[in-house]
Scaffold this motif. Sequence first.
Motif, mmCIF file in Angstrom:
data_model
loop_
_atom_site.group_PDB
_atom_site.id
_atom_site.type_symbol
_atom_site.label_atom_id
_atom_site.label_comp_id
_atom_site.label_asym_id
_atom_site.label_seq_id
_atom_site.Cartn_x
_atom_site.Cartn_y
_atom_site.Cartn_z
ATOM 1 N N LEU A 183 51.144 42.849 35.072
ATOM 2 C CA LEU A 183 51.424 44.281 35.164
ATOM 3 C C LEU A 183 52.771 44.538 35.835
ATOM 4 C CD1 LEU A 183 48.993 47.090 35.946
ATOM 5 C CD2 LEU A 183 50.930 46.864 37.465
ATOM 6 N N THR A 229 42.767 46.541 34.337
ATOM 7 C CA THR A 229 43.212 45.492 33.422
ATOM 8 C C THR A 229 42.003 44.848 32.742
ATOM 9 O OG1 THR A 229 43.206 43.860 35.209
ATOM 10 C CG2 THR A 229 45.270 45.022 34.777
ATOM 11 N N GLU A 232 43.956 47.361 42.245
ATOM 12 C CA GLU A 232 42.840 47.367 41.311
ATOM 13 C C GLU A 232 41.598 46.854 42.021
ATOM 14 O OE1 GLU A 232 41.389 45.525 36.983
ATOM 15 O OE2 GLU A 232 43.225 44.779 37.944
ATOM 16 N N ASN A 277 46.420 39.126 36.390
ATOM 17 C CA ASN A 277 46.525 40.459 35.789
ATOM 18 C C ASN A 277 47.567 41.300 36.509
ATOM 19 O OD1 ASN A 277 43.600 39.424 35.556
ATOM 20 N ND2 ASN A 277 43.729 40.922 33.913
#
Length: 797
Positions: free
Chosen positions: A566, A518, A582, A562
């Motif tokens: 998502l 991201t 992530e 983020n």
Amino acid sequence: MLLPLKWLGKYVNIEISPKELADGLTYSGSHVESITRLDKGIENVVVGRINEIERHPNADKLFVCKVDLGDKLETIVTGATNLKKGDYVPVAINGAVLAGGVSIGSTVFRGIESNGMLCSLQELGYPDNVIPKEVRDGIFVFDKEYPLGADAIEYLQLDEDVIEFEITPNRPDCLSIYGMARETAATFGWELEYPRISIKHEADDINDYTQGIFVETLNCKRYYSRVVKDVKIGPSPLWLQTTLMNAGVRPISNIVDVTNFVMIELGEPLHAFDLDMLQGRKIIVRQAKSGESLTTLDGTERTLGEDDIIIADASMPIGIAGVMGGLDSEITQGTTTVLLEGANFSSRHIRMTSKKFGLRTEASSRFEKGIDPNLCKMAVERACQLIEEIGAGTVVKGEIDVNQSTSASRVLTLRPDRARLLIGTDIADEEMIGYLTRLEFKALLENGLIKAEVPSFRDDVEGEADLIEEVGRIYGFHRVESKPLVGGLTRGERPYNKQMELKVKNVMQGLGYNEVMTYSFISPKAYDKLNLPEDAPERKYIRLMNPLGEDYSTMRTTLLSNMMELLYRNEKRGIDEVLAYEIGSVFIPGSLPVTDLPDEKQVLSIGVYGSKDFYFVKESLQMVFGRMGIRNLRFKPLSSHPSFHPGRTAEVYSGDESMGYFGEIHPDVLENYDIKNKVYAGVIDFDQIIRLANPEVKYKPLPKYPAVTRDIAVVVDESVLVGELEETIIENGEGLVEAISLFDIYRGNQVQDNKKSVAFSIVYRSYEGTLTEDIISRIQRNTITGLENKHNAKLRS
């Protein structure tokens, strides 16, 4: 930039062809776009004088001229209306060829034979954008008498070559004839003729004409001015007009043409004010006030802001500094007294103002790249010299110089051995000094090092590498012998942190997670959507000065926002289940406003919705930590994080060090993101994982003796944690507990309120012998006793 070679020849003696000159300058770093011969293809154009001019007897719009060519008198028919008896004009005689290959011969117009053609500047090849407006639609008339029958091309300065250069933004010193002359002299080792400026006659005193120059902003480094009186506005001499046109500039009037000439010659933009139009006969350089307005020379009214630098008189703005002058103080036919401005402004402010107004002028394009403050005086004095030479006015004695420039001389050190290594050839120390001296650096050798004082016009030279480049380009990189690459082969290997990162990624992907990436920039509204309080440390973020938009205006201090965005997008697209992770950076400023680079930390972010639950995320983290060799994990309840459910969130510890937290996202946060599913997320300090990781793997032989499995179920208070029960089981296991598995948590009719039944499967094993029933029974009894005493547990029957 267009470089007429005759103009260049005033500063260097050019002894080679234009192509050789262009090739040499290209080798030294000046990129040549093209070489143009202005009179290419033009033949038999001579100077003629109109002796007689009459209307054509058979055509209302034509005129019959008797033109004296020196050795003969020719009859030429023309449609031009701007001619009169006695005018000297360019004449294309029979057999002439004009621009574009147009051939000229005898032609009969309504019964009268015309032997030749009177020429306009367009027909001689000049583009429309440089032709003076007053002669654009007519025959060009010379400014004075010239020898009849002589080659008109010579007097129009069409008999020269023009080289077009692409000047890079870091070399504003080359945006001038003199700057390119300096480059030419350095490239070829020629002598450079310095400008010789002198004013022969001065009158009166400048203090009698102006009330002074007042610089009220630090964004004006220098302001140098002089006054010219008895000004006579009119066309410039032919040599000045043609010189400007060959350089791509349209002539306007003598005073304006002089300022443009000096700008192109020396690289310093000048501006001329009608002194009689200045209120209070003074100049004030200041920042504009918000809401002030000014009508510029293009007739457009512009609203100014506080970041704009303006030139003002006693009552109002009269020009946007470094960009464009104002309409009220422009030079007109009635101007008699002129104040010449040579200034140096902040390149940053000029660039911002030019961009804001969409005004890109010859002046702004130079100022925004940075100009030597020392040019101000030279340029104004040169303009005064030219005004005197062409008889356009009388220079007033004295000048006003407001100098706020604080730039000190810079001395850089060059290691000759380093230069030889990087350039790739053996250049003597004295030769390096010679190259730098040709570029007007003051260089000398001290204790094996070259000390070079940087000239004031070379702001782009900042360190040793720049000096090496200067030496290399004047030596000629094309002269450096090509050699095969030489070097030892080394084994390529990922750095330690990347190896650990890859190992974690393999574990996560093995568990069914998908890696995501991201943006590092997020919206400030993201912190509100996460329910973070105003004093939350995550809100101490860095704002970008020039963001792509509000949604990308801050550097993130958390990856949770983020991940939530998502998951929201995936849910909206009908994805039933998502397991995502992530490994990315967050940016923690040391102070606000920012004075140093922020602390960039690596974070492991996890996001899950669908069929998985809290315990799946916990097990995932246990697998990650286990594969990284991090032991002694403990999970403690965390109820204080505003983004997570207070009763379903845990903080992860390794020993006494916190590694991060995970749990179920708070319903309010889910509502903020418009997510319908339950979401489980985690934020783990990845830098801590790398620091505590123990990649060393120890192997032990397979056990010879069998394991024994026993189940145990106890009823405890709701507040008792499963991890605490496991710790007690291990404490009482006499070192024989090989594994513990939680297989059931029950709440129901057979269990009291505020109680829960917790069931474990315990694996015992000894590496020294087979465990007997007596040993296992003893351990089980001790374990039950320990659970009762420590946690008030009751064995469930």
